[in-house]
Write a protein that holds these residues in place. Structure first.
Motif, short mmCIF file in Angstrom:
data_model
loop_
_atom_site.label_atom_id
_atom_site.label_comp_id
_atom_site.label_asym_id
_atom_site.label_seq_id
_atom_site.Cartn_x
_atom_site.Cartn_y
_atom_site.Cartn_z
N ALA A 181 0.85 -1.19 0.00
CA ALA A 181 0.00 0.00 0.00
C ALA A 181 0.88 1.25 0.00
O ALA A 181 2.00 1.24 0.51
N ALA A 182 0.35 2.31 -0.59
CA ALA A 182 1.10 3.56 -0.68
C ALA A 182 1.29 4.16 0.72
O ALA A 182 0.32 4.31 1.47
N VAL A 183 2.52 4.48 1.05
CA VAL A 183 2.82 5.12 2.32
C VAL A 183 3.34 6.52 2.03
O VAL A 183 4.47 6.70 1.58
N ASN A 184 2.49 7.51 2.23
CA ASN A 184 2.87 8.90 2.01
C ASN A 184 2.10 9.78 2.98
O ASN A 184 1.33 9.30 3.82
N PHE A 185 2.29 11.08 2.85
CA PHE A 185 1.64 12.03 3.75
C PHE A 185 0.12 11.90 3.69
O PHE A 185 -0.56 11.93 4.72
N TRP A 186 -0.42 11.73 2.49
CA TRP A 186 -1.86 11.70 2.31
C TRP A 186 -2.47 10.42 2.88
O TRP A 186 -3.55 10.46 3.51
#
Length: 374
Positions: free
Chosen positions: A333-338
């Protein structure tokens, strides 16, 4: 075959006990009491087993673990490789549920009403909605990451709340409305973060939007299922295990017919769905997800019984955080600020909703007590 054999043996034991030993104590009294203590509130609170069964923290822990386990196992089966037999997976889960509760009934641990054709006909539309709900959920979790799926699932709460306003005379307070706005905001943040990550990694955006289509369909199907089932339960006076029995039993033929009709059962596709190197792990995960679905059904009722509906809703809000975080850890899964922000905002939204419902319940209780105090 092992599950089916165990189920048939337990049902045979149940029939023999009911027919020949209805009024006799075949089992020692202390053993009978232990078997029934999980479902008998009149059992003495001094029993060690009763203290566990009536423990709020234990019920909360079991509910959280079963919920996390089912989400992770479903994600593993549905998106770990090219699995496309969603109807079959859901049929296995329903069969495991029927085998489990049927076996528990056979051993005298639980009870539920016998099958009745008239009740089954009236309950069939609800079972059909259940199939739609769990199938759309399986498709959504197949295409979306666990954090995004978890956040968007909050939107179902909004639909159910306004459905209760229309059907049951419910009320949406300003604080509840504020939690709804936070839920929508967290979903928008999750969508933006997911779309940004997909664009930067050259992921097919069409597949991503298919996942969102299934997610929104699931929200509406879930709300319709909960509202219509609540109305039917009031008419039939179904208990927890009655509902589980009819829901799963009537779902099995729908799921199996749908699987054999719409899904590809060629040898090539079976080899694709059950690769030889992970075949055992896949089958085990399918059975485990079915067992965890039984756990969620029972632990939900258990948690409400020994704590309160407000505590249960707050636990549901808190439980979204570990599920989302585990989705980030174990899956791609995408791990970023959002993505992290959406989890945090969704978590806060759940807490605000739980507090708002607690305040609403207290106000309603005070309003009912006011006339009697005059």
């Amino acid at each position: 075959m092992g599950l089916l054999s165990f189920y048939l043996i337990s049902q045979l034991i149940y029939i023999i006990k009911r027919k020949f030993f209805k009024n006799s104590r075949i089992l020692p009294l202390h053993l009978t009491n232990k078997l029934s203590s999980s479902f008998n509130m009149e059992k003495s609170a001094t029993s060690p087993l009763a203290s566990v069964v009536n423990s709020g923290p234990v019920s909360i822990l079991c509910y959280c673990l079963s919920s996390i386990l089912m989400t992770l196992t479903n994600k593993y089966v549905l998106s770990g490789f090219s699995f496309n037999l969603n109807f079959f997976l859901l049929a296995i889960q329903s069969i495991v549920c029927i085998v489990t509760i049927g076996s528990l009934k056979g051993f005298g641990i639980i009870t539920y009403r016998q099958f009745n054709r008239d009740e089954a006909q009236k309950w069939f539309p609800i079972a059909f909605l259940l199939v739609v709900m769990i199938y759309t959920a399986s498709k959504a979790i197949q295409f979306l990451s666990i954090p995004v799926y978890t956040i968007f699932k909050n939107l179902t709460i909004i639909l159910i709340a306004y459905g209760e306003v229309i059907w049951f005379g419910g009320k949406v307070t300003s604080m509840v409305l504020g939690s709804f706005l936070l839920m929508v905001l967290s979903s928008l943040i999750a969508w933006y973060g997911d779309a940004s990550a997909a664009a930067s990694s050259n992921v097919d955006l069409f597949e991503l939007y298919i996942g969102y289509f299934w997610m929104f369909t699931n929200c509406f199907a879930s709300a319709a299922f909960v509202l219509i089932m609540r109305k039917r339960i009031k008419l039939t006076n179904f208990k927890d295990f009655d509902t589980m029995y009819y829901n799963n039993l009537l779902s099995i033929p729908i799921l199996l017919v749908s699987s054999f009709t719409f899904e590809n059962w060629t040898s090539e596709n079976l080899a694709l769905n059950f690769p030889e190197d992970i075949r055992g792990a896949t089958i085990f995960a399918m059975i485990l997800s079915g067992i965890s679905s039984v756990g969620i059904s029972y632990c939900s009722a258990w948690c409400v019984r020994v704590t309160s509906s407000t505590t249960y809703s707050m636990v549901g809000a808190l439980n979204k955080l570990p599920i989302a975080l585990l989705g980030l850890v174990f899956f791609d899964a995408a791990v970023n600020f959002w993505s992290v922000s959406s989890i945090f905002v969704g978590f806060v939204a759940g807490l605000v909703y739980a507090v708002a419902k607690q305040k609403q319940a207290k106000d309603a209780a005070a309003a009912q007590a006011l006339p009697s105090s005059k």
